[in-house]
Design an enzyme around this catalytic site. Structure first.
Site, PDB file in Angstrom:
ATOM      1  N   ALA A  55       7.736 -75.181  -7.710  1.00 59.20           N
ATOM      2  CA  ALA A  55       9.042 -75.557  -6.930  1.00 59.20           C
ATOM      3  C   ALA A  55      10.342 -75.801  -7.165  1.00 59.20           C
ATOM      4  CB  ALA A  55       8.841 -77.065  -6.154  1.00 59.20           C
ATOM      5  N   THR A  56      11.341 -76.002  -7.011  1.00 61.92           N
ATOM      6  CA  THR A  56      12.546 -75.923  -7.941  1.00 61.92           C
ATOM      7  C   THR A  56      13.489 -77.188  -7.589  1.00 61.92           C
ATOM      8  OG1 THR A  56      13.370 -74.421  -6.534  1.00 61.92           O
ATOM      9  CG2 THR A  56      12.187 -73.475  -8.356  1.00 61.92           C
ATOM     10  N   THR A  57      14.424 -76.785  -6.966  1.00 60.18           N
ATOM     11  CA  THR A  57      15.429 -77.983  -7.085  1.00 60.18           C
ATOM     12  C   THR A  57      15.625 -78.717  -6.049  1.00 60.18           C
ATOM     13  OG1 THR A  57      16.884 -76.518  -8.367  1.00 60.18           O
ATOM     14  CG2 THR A  57      18.378 -77.982  -7.557  1.00 60.18           C
TER      15      THR A  57
END
Length: 279
Positions: free
Chosen positions: A53-55
Site C-alpha cells: 500500500a502506498t500514500t
C-alpha cells in the site's frame, strides 16, 4: 504454540486468570504465532513479492483531523490492486492508515481495533489518544523482524483528543518508524512512497484553523500531486470511478465521506488541474 485446551471443554487457566488489559499481550501468551512479525520467515528480501500500500495523508483541522489514502497497491512494477482501502476507524474517535506490506498492514489494523475495543471493555473507559498511539507503536515494533526483510508497515494515526483543553487543538497526528517510534506531528503529515510529494503539496497549502471541508479537499489535492509524480500512488480513477478513502474524526466521532461526496471533490480537483496542471 497456542494454549492447549482441556479435553473436558474447560478453558485453560490463561483464559480465565486476571491479566493485562492488552489483547495483543494476551495473544502473545495464548497464541504468539498469530501476531504479525512473530512468524518465522526464510532468509532473504520479500519486498517485491507482496502487494504494498502506498500514500496516506493526515491534516489537522479547527475541529478535529482528516485522514485520506489513495486506493492503489503495487507489487514491484505491477499494479496489484486498484481499490484497496488503507484508511480505517481505529475506534469511535480515532483513525489509522497503513502504508507498506498490505497484508500485514490489514492484519495490524484489525488487531489494533480489537486491542482498543478489548481495553475499553475490560477497563470501562477509553484509552487516551497518547495511550492509543503507544499501543500501536508496540505493535509496529513487534513487526521489526519482518520489516528487516522488506515487509515493513508504517502507520499514520490521527484522532480527536477528548482530553484536550483547547478544542481547536484537539485534532492530533502521530507518525511512526519501522522500529515503532511514535512521533507527534504538527498540522499535517504523510507516509508512503508518495509522501514526499504529498507533503510538498500540503506545505504550500496548509494553514492553521482549516475547516473539515477545506481539509478534505486539500487531502485529495495532495494525493493527486503524489500520484502525479509517484507511480505507486493511484490518483482519482474517473473511468472506473475509484476515488480516495477520506475520513474525519471530530467531537461527534469518526465519519467516512460517501462515494458520491468523494467523487464530487475528486472530479472538481481533476477539472481544476486541467486548467492549471500545477495546482
Amino acid at each position: 504454540m497456542a494454549a492447549a485446551f482441556d479435553p473436558s471443554g474447560r478453558f485453560p487457566d490463561l483464559f480465565t486468570s486476571v491479566g493485562t488489559s492488552s489483547f495483543s499481550a494476551f495473544l502473545s501468551k495464548a497464541a504468539p504465532e498469530l501476531l504479525p512479525g512473530r512468524r518465522p520467515l526464510p532468509p532473504g528480501m520479500a519486498t517485491g513479492l507482496t502487494p504494498h500500500a502506498t500514500t496516506i495523508v493526515a491534516i489537522a483541522t479547527a475541529g478535529g483531523v482528516v485522514l485520506a489514502g489513495d486506493r492503489r497497491a503495487t507489487m514491484g512494477n505491477l499494479i496489484a490492486q486498484r481499490d484497496v482501502e488503507k484508511v480505517h476507524p481505529a475506534d469511535a474517535y480515532s483513525l489509522v492508515g497503513m502504508a507498506g506490506a498490505a497484508g500485514i498492514g490489514i492484519e495490524l489494523t484489525r488487531l489494533f481495533q480489537v486491542e482498543l475495543e478489548h481495553y475499553e471493555k475490560t477497563e470501562g473507559a477509553m484509552l487516551s489518544l497518547d495511550g492509543k498511539a503507544n499501543r500501536l507503536a508496540a505493535m509496529v515494533r513487534g513487526n521489526l523482524g519482518a520489516a528487516m526483510q522488506g515487509l515493513a508497515v508504517v502507520p499514520l494515526f490521527a484522532g480527536f483528543d477528548l482530553a484536550a483543553t483547547d478544542p481547536a487543538k484537539a485534532g492530533r497526528i502521530f507518525s511512526f518508524d519501522v522500529t515503532g517510534g511514535p512521533y507527534e506531528e504538527t498540522g499535517y503529515d504523510a507516509v508512503g512512497s508518495g509522501s514526499v510529494f504529498a507533503k510538498s503539496a500540503l506545505k504550500k497549502r496548509f494553514r492553521l484553523g482549516l475547516s473539515v471541508d477545506d481539509a478534505v479537499r486539500l487531502a485529495v489535492e495532495a494525493l493527486y500531486d503524489a500520484a502525479d509524480d509517484d507511480t505507486a500512488t493511484g490518483g482519482p480513477d474517473l473511468t472506473r470511478r475509484i476515488y480516495p478513502v477520506v475520513m474525519s474524526a471530530t467531537a461527534e466521532g469518526t465519519h467516512r465521506l460517501t462515494e458520491a461526496e468523494t467523487a464530487a471533490i475528486a472530479e472538481s480537483v481533476v477539472a481544476g488541474r486541467m486548467e492549471n496542471p500545477g495546482g
